[in-house]
Motif scaffolding. Structure first.
Motif, mmCIF file in Angstrom:
data_model
loop_
_atom_site.group_PDB
_atom_site.id
_atom_site.type_symbol
_atom_site.label_atom_id
_atom_site.label_comp_id
_atom_site.label_asym_id
_atom_site.label_seq_id
_atom_site.Cartn_x
_atom_site.Cartn_y
_atom_site.Cartn_z
ATOM 1 N N SER A 119 41.104 36.306 50.925
ATOM 2 C CA SER A 119 40.366 36.543 49.933
ATOM 3 C C SER A 119 41.692 38.188 49.834
ATOM 4 C CB SER A 119 39.709 37.737 49.463
ATOM 5 O OG SER A 119 38.314 36.066 50.159
ATOM 6 N N PHE A 120 41.698 39.261 50.691
ATOM 7 C CA PHE A 120 42.739 40.614 50.265
ATOM 8 C C PHE A 120 43.968 39.772 49.413
ATOM 9 C CE2 PHE A 120 44.843 44.280 51.168
ATOM 10 C CZ PHE A 120 44.212 45.133 50.242
ATOM 11 N N VAL A 121 44.288 39.183 50.396
ATOM 12 C CA VAL A 121 45.915 39.259 49.632
ATOM 13 C C VAL A 121 45.386 38.677 48.759
ATOM 14 C CG1 VAL A 121 48.447 37.467 51.041
ATOM 15 C CG2 VAL A 121 46.969 39.133 52.288
ATOM 16 N N LEU A 122 44.874 37.393 48.935
ATOM 17 C CA LEU A 122 44.893 36.599 47.066
ATOM 18 C C LEU A 122 45.067 37.070 46.422
ATOM 19 C CD1 LEU A 122 45.182 33.532 46.165
ATOM 20 C CD2 LEU A 122 42.684 33.824 46.407
ATOM 21 N N LEU A 123 44.347 38.862 46.414
ATOM 22 C CA LEU A 123 43.461 39.764 45.529
ATOM 23 C C LEU A 123 45.262 40.382 45.293
ATOM 24 C CD1 LEU A 123 41.927 40.834 43.702
ATOM 25 C CD2 LEU A 123 41.740 42.580 45.246
ATOM 26 N N LEU A 124 46.245 40.425 46.212
ATOM 27 C CA LEU A 124 47.032 40.917 46.203
ATOM 28 C C LEU A 124 47.811 40.236 45.361
ATOM 29 C CD1 LEU A 124 47.546 43.634 49.539
ATOM 30 C CD2 LEU A 124 47.006 43.825 47.352
ATOM 31 N N VAL A 125 48.293 38.968 45.437
ATOM 32 C CA VAL A 125 49.034 38.474 44.538
ATOM 33 C C VAL A 125 48.705 37.831 43.759
ATOM 34 C CG1 VAL A 125 49.957 35.456 44.556
ATOM 35 C CG2 VAL A 125 49.498 37.243 47.050
ATOM 36 N N LEU A 126 47.697 38.289 43.245
ATOM 37 C CA LEU A 126 47.076 37.538 42.188
ATOM 38 C C LEU A 126 47.362 39.495 40.579
ATOM 39 C CD1 LEU A 126 43.643 35.625 41.780
ATOM 40 C CD2 LEU A 126 45.974 35.463 41.081
ATOM 41 N N ILE A 127 46.777 40.035 41.006
ATOM 42 C CA ILE A 127 47.317 41.708 41.116
ATOM 43 C C ILE A 127 48.681 41.982 40.607
ATOM 44 C CG2 ILE A 127 47.890 43.573 41.553
ATOM 45 C CD1 ILE A 127 44.562 43.671 42.374
ATOM 46 N N LYS A 128 49.353 41.110 41.479
ATOM 47 C CA LYS A 128 50.942 41.247 41.874
ATOM 48 C C LYS A 128 51.464 40.726 40.178
ATOM 49 C CE LYS A 128 55.562 41.815 43.574
ATOM 50 N NZ LYS A 128 56.012 43.206 42.425
ATOM 51 N N LYS A 129 51.335 39.150 40.308
ATOM 52 C CA LYS A 129 51.443 38.296 38.940
ATOM 53 C C LYS A 129 50.966 38.395 37.925
ATOM 54 C CE LYS A 129 51.606 33.421 37.889
ATOM 55 N NZ LYS A 129 52.221 32.448 38.481
ATOM 56 N N PHE A 130 50.218 39.098 37.820
ATOM 57 C CA PHE A 130 49.026 38.925 36.371
ATOM 58 C C PHE A 130 48.898 40.523 36.086
ATOM 59 C CE2 PHE A 130 47.890 34.754 37.771
ATOM 60 C CZ PHE A 130 47.742 34.066 37.005
#
Length: 166
Positions: A19-30
């Motif tokens: 979830s944390f990695v997904l959150l980081l990826v989403l934050i990075k992308k959007f």
């Protein structure tokens, strides 16, 4: 039970990490570019505000120095005006004194002329009175009346003597 706790904990750890990695990826992308843009805009605004503040401070210092120069010029002009007024007052005072002295001289001269005229008139009146008194005295001394010609000669003689005595 211990394996269950361990496997649940491990599962939770994997889910949280995922979830944390997904959150980081989403934050990075959007959101990452938007967040960095906000921070860059904030940084630029602060830098601009500091530059404007420095520019305003310099302008204030320049304005203060110009005001000081203008103030010193104004003081100089005020002193010049005061000096000019003093000189004008002194000149006018000297002019008034000179005019007063000149007027006094004219009045004195007129008074001298009036005195001379009065003196001449008084002398003429005295001469006439002395002539009359002398004639009466001569008549009494001689005890006779003088004729008109003798009378004129006697008066002229007395008048000539009085004119010489003056």
């Amino acid at each position: 039970m211990s394996t269950l706790i361990n496997s649940t904990s491990l599962g939770n750890l994997i889910i949280v990490t995922g979830s944390f990695v997904l959150l980081l990826v989403l934050i990075k992308k959007f959101a990452w570019t938007q967040l960095t843009d906000v921070f860059k805009a904030r940084e630029e605004k602060i830098a601009n505000d500091l530059d404007k503040a420095e520019s305003s401070r310099k302008n204030a210092e320049d304005l203060e120095s110009r005001r000081q120069i203008e103030l010193s010029h104004a003081k100089g002009e005020a002193n010049q005006i005061i000096e000019t007024a003093k000189e004008t007052g002194k000149t006018n005072g000297e002019k008034l004194v000179a005019e007063a002295k000149e007027e006094a001289g004219r009045l004195k001269e007129k008074a001298q002329q009036d005195i001379e005229i009065s003196k001449t008139e008084a002398f003429t009146a005295v001469k006439s009175d002395v002539a009359d008194l002398s004639l009466h005295l001569a008549e009494k001394l001689i005890s006779k009346n003088l004729d008109q010609e003798a009378h004129s000669q006697l008066i002229d003689s007395y008048l000539d003597k009085l004119g010489e005595a003056k």
